[in-house]
Design a protein around this motif. Sequence first.
Motif, mmCIF file in Angstrom:
data_model
loop_
_atom_site.group_PDB
_atom_site.id
_atom_site.type_symbol
_atom_site.label_atom_id
_atom_site.label_comp_id
_atom_site.label_asym_id
_atom_site.label_seq_id
_atom_site.Cartn_x
_atom_site.Cartn_y
_atom_site.Cartn_z
ATOM 1 N N ASN A 266 0.829 -1.225 0.000
ATOM 2 C CA ASN A 266 0.000 0.000 0.000
ATOM 3 C C ASN A 266 0.850 1.255 0.000
ATOM 4 N N LEU A 267 1.854 1.234 0.865
ATOM 5 C CA LEU A 267 2.737 2.386 1.011
ATOM 6 C C LEU A 267 3.464 2.703 -0.297
ATOM 7 N N LEU A 268 3.926 1.634 -0.960
ATOM 8 C CA LEU A 268 4.634 1.831 -2.230
ATOM 9 C C LEU A 268 3.684 2.413 -3.283
ATOM 10 N N VAL A 269 2.455 1.897 -3.313
ATOM 11 C CA VAL A 269 1.475 2.395 -4.296
ATOM 12 C C VAL A 269 1.187 3.871 -4.027
ATOM 13 N N GLU A 270 1.001 4.219 -2.722
ATOM 14 C CA GLU A 270 0.747 5.633 -2.367
ATOM 15 C C GLU A 270 1.885 6.540 -2.823
ATOM 16 N N HIS A 271 3.126 5.998 -2.811
ATOM 17 C CA HIS A 271 4.283 6.804 -3.222
ATOM 18 C C HIS A 271 4.641 6.600 -4.691
ATOM 19 N N HIS A 272 3.688 6.109 -5.451
ATOM 20 C CA HIS A 272 3.808 5.972 -6.915
ATOM 21 C C HIS A 272 4.962 5.091 -7.364
#
Length: 299
Positions: A266-272
């Motif tokens: 999730n965190l990686l997706v939020e940070h593109h």
Amino acid sequence: MSILQVTNLCKKIGKKEILKNVSFAIEKGDILAFIGANGAGKTTTIKCILGLQKMDSGTITINGYDIKKDFVKAISSVGAIVESPDVYQYLTGMENLEMQASFYKDTNFEDIMRVVRLVGLENRIYDKVSKYSLGMKQRLGIAISLINNPDLLILDEPTNGLDPEGIKELRELLLKLAKNGTGILISSHNLSELESFCNKVCIIQKGKIITENSITELKTTSENKYHLKVDNASHARKVLGKKATLLDDYNLELFADEEGIAQSINLLVEHHVKIYEVIKESLSLEEAFITIAGGEKIV
Ligand code: ATP
């Protein structure tokens, strides 16, 4: 009722606390790997169980008998090899067995042959022990400790010095015994040798039990290693912090439980960060052990 129950075992030598509230249990047919580094307290625990060393506090029961109150009854159902097998080199295997059998009334030739067959030494039993390989000596030692038909077998570092063939034979023998209901405690600092045939593991570190689990439980409840392929690994590493290790421009490694990996993604997706692959690599028992110990290598 457990075959062996160790509860809050404590032992000091001088001012040093060698064992701190050690607790674990062995049931019928269990093969428990008692794992720890040199000096962790394995032999001291075993010696306390066998009454070879006095405990300061705690309780040990064997087949329900408290060793402090009913030592003779408790110990009568135990076979053990501590440090190295107690065999006489200049005698034959059979003579060693006959000598041990003479300590028990009611043992006859057939009882001796039963253990000889069990450990697979029937072709060499009339040879002098000095001609035996280390693996054969080990199996003779086990045969000796099995003469009184023990419910609990304790082996202190039995794989030490054995070659892969010797370890394989020992594994087959212990599996056969466990199938017949014997409870087995086997200590070692080498996890990989025991992983394939023990059903329980108990890890001792500096005199304290840090985990007591079934082997499958240990592998599933601990963190797993994940391999991630992304478009920008160093950016992903910054987002994830210290728990991730950068492998190259596109690849990272991460230790996480199931919840942890979901949050990291999730965190990686939020940070593109673009995620191309997430591969879960199953842990060996040794790796599972290291993650439980907070990353500290114990053995
Ligand atoms: P190894 O794999 O080396 O046999 P172990 O896990 O069996 O290690 P123990 O032999 O139980 O460890 O020793 C536990 C600790 O107790 C060690 O730090 C050891 O130095 C200490 N110890 C054991 N016996 C004595 C003794 N008689 N006097 C002082 N310290 C001792």
